[in-house]
Design a protein around this motif. Sequence first.
Motif, PDB file in Angstrom:
ATOM      1  N   THR A 194      -9.503  -1.717  -4.832  1.00 19.06           N
ATOM      2  CA  THR A 194      -8.424  -1.220  -3.981  1.00 19.06           C
ATOM      3  C   THR A 194      -8.736  -1.646  -2.534  1.00 19.06           C
ATOM      4  O   THR A 194      -9.544  -1.017  -1.852  1.00 19.06           O
ATOM      5  N   VAL A 200       0.848  -1.195   0.000  1.00 20.45           N
ATOM      6  CA  VAL A 200       0.000   0.000   0.000  1.00 20.45           C
ATOM      7  C   VAL A 200       0.875   1.233   0.000  1.00 20.45           C
ATOM      8  O   VAL A 200       2.067   1.176   0.319  1.00 20.45           O
ATOM      9  N   SER A 201       0.249   2.331  -0.371  1.00 19.92           N
ATOM     10  CA  SER A 201       0.966   3.602  -0.287  1.00 19.92           C
ATOM     11  C   SER A 201       0.051   4.664   0.307  1.00 19.92           C
ATOM     12  O   SER A 201       0.198   5.057   1.443  1.00 19.92           O
ATOM     13  N   CYS A 202      -0.960   5.116  -0.468  1.00 20.07           N
ATOM     14  CA  CYS A 202      -1.795   6.220   0.026  1.00 20.07           C
ATOM     15  C   CYS A 202      -2.804   5.778   1.082  1.00 20.07           C
ATOM     16  O   CYS A 202      -3.185   6.556   1.941  1.00 20.07           O
ATOM     17  N   GLU A 203      -3.245   4.526   0.977  1.00 18.62           N
ATOM     18  CA  GLU A 203      -4.304   3.982   1.843  1.00 18.62           C
ATOM     19  C   GLU A 203      -5.578   4.824   1.808  1.00 18.62           C
ATOM     20  O   GLU A 203      -6.335   4.869   2.759  1.00 18.62           O
ATOM     21  N   CYS A 255      -7.351  -1.258   0.161  1.00 22.65           N
ATOM     22  CA  CYS A 255      -7.034  -0.349   1.269  1.00 22.65           C
ATOM     23  C   CYS A 255      -8.287   0.361   1.762  1.00 22.65           C
ATOM     24  O   CYS A 255      -8.332   0.825   2.893  1.00 22.65           O
ATOM     25  N   GLY A 314      -7.288   5.037  -1.493  1.00 27.72           N
ATOM     26  CA  GLY A 314      -7.951   4.759  -2.765  1.00 27.72           C
ATOM     27  C   GLY A 314      -7.574   5.724  -3.873  1.00 27.72           C
ATOM     28  O   GLY A 314      -8.311   5.889  -4.840  1.00 27.72           O
ATOM     29  N   VAL A 315      -6.407   6.352  -3.750  1.00 26.69           N
ATOM     30  CA  VAL A 315      -6.001   7.354  -4.731  1.00 26.69           C
ATOM     31  C   VAL A 315      -4.925   6.834  -5.683  1.00 26.69           C
ATOM     32  O   VAL A 315      -4.954   7.082  -6.878  1.00 26.69           O
ATOM     33  N   CYS A 316      -3.965   6.086  -5.143  1.00 25.45           N
ATOM     34  CA  CYS A 316      -2.747   5.828  -5.918  1.00 25.45           C
ATOM     35  C   CYS A 316      -2.777   4.554  -6.746  1.00 25.45           C
ATOM     36  O   CYS A 316      -2.023   4.416  -7.701  1.00 25.45           O
ATOM     37  N   GLY A 317      -3.584   3.590  -6.392  1.00 25.52           N
ATOM     38  CA  GLY A 317      -3.648   2.342  -7.159  1.00 25.52           C
ATOM     39  C   GLY A 317      -2.598   1.313  -6.772  1.00 25.52           C
ATOM     40  O   GLY A 317      -2.556   0.224  -7.339  1.00 25.52           O
ATOM     41  N   THR A 318      -1.739   1.625  -5.816  1.00 27.64           N
ATOM     42  CA  THR A 318      -0.665   0.691  -5.441  1.00 27.64           C
ATOM     43  C   THR A 318      -1.209  -0.670  -5.017  1.00 27.64           C
ATOM     44  O   THR A 318      -0.643  -1.709  -5.326  1.00 27.64           O
ATOM     45  N   CYS A 319      -2.316  -0.679  -4.304  1.00 25.72           N
ATOM     46  CA  CYS A 319      -2.834  -1.928  -3.729  1.00 25.72           C
ATOM     47  C   CYS A 319      -3.779  -2.677  -4.675  1.00 25.72           C
ATOM     48  O   CYS A 319      -4.351  -3.696  -4.283  1.00 25.72           O
TER      49      CYS A 319
HETATM   50 FE1  FES Z   1      -3.327   3.717  -2.701  1.00 23.62          FE
HETATM   51 FE2  FES Z   1      -4.794   1.547  -2.071  1.00 23.62          FE
HETATM   52  S1  FES Z   1      -2.886   2.123  -1.315  1.00 23.62           S
HETATM   53  S2  FES Z   1      -5.166   2.987  -3.615  1.00 23.62           S
END
Ligand code: FES
Length: 323
Positions: A308, A270-273, A310, A275-280
């Motif tokens: 997502t 995860v990164s932003c946690e 997160c 729902g913005v960045c798409g990492t998860c």
């Molecule tokens: Fe960024 Fe889930 S951690 S969208």
Amino acid sequence: MSTTATLRVRVARKALEAEDICSLELVAADGGALPPFTAGAHIDVHLPGGLVRQYSLCNDPRESQRYRIAVLREAASRGGSQAVHDALREGDVLTIGAPRNHFELSGEGERALLLAGGIGITPILCMAERLAATGTPFELHYATRSRARTAFLDRIGSAAFASQVRFHFDDGPAAQRLDLAAVLAQPRAGTHLYVCGPKGFIDAVLATARAAGWREPQLHWEFFAGAEVAARDGDAAFEVELASSGRVIAVPAGLSVVQALAQAGVEVMVSCEQGVCGTCLTRVLQGEVEHRDSYLTPDEQAAHDQFTPCCSRARSARLVLDL
Ligand code: FES
């Protein structure tokens, strides 16, 4: 946690850009060149107090010796913007993630319409620099609450592309306010629209654009801060099943899928946690998702084949995940 390599940088300059908006100039702590970035990219910034926040780069992507970010002091700060404004000083050394980009310019060479709401100017300004450098025709509309709260007035005023920028102040005369219906009235093929700002601003721009006939591939957006994704009253418990093992993990009302998985020893990056960045982003093989992100398009959300974890939850009793 971040999916990218980290870098050590020094705050070479901190400046007040407008009321409640400060900018940071970050240089490599060892004095070398920084990894290259493309217009629309952001970095994870590890802040005092263990917080990690994402900020868009706002300098010219041709620059290799520095990254520039600008940060709005949020009244409802979860601590990130406060730490930048109050705790960071010139000379401080920070850890950041290498630049990542979920908001790329597409169709380079084609015409672009850039729309920025408030601090959403940061990636948009970077895009303007790139488009100007490549000779791509564009127009930038920059809407803010007032002139005093408008970052980068001087920089934009002295830029080579100054004549392509229109400012819109909420407290100014009616004639200069942003008239979305007029700006978006003619969706020409070959024109791409890029918008960044608060959720309400982006929602209004996209709704107006879609109503005016813009096609989905022409629309590009990025939220500068996550929509409200905290636990909500009425959240129900559900289960997730890991397709690789058949293992079933319960997700209670008060935990996110990522948190429930972590408690069961299953790690999702995860990164932003928010729902913005798409990492998860995780593939969903079965079940119906309750999407709470601002990353997927409405069409992508409607497919229910990715989500997502997160912040998003389930509408069905169980989601089968490609994990
Ligand atoms: Fe960024 Fe889930 S951690 S969208």
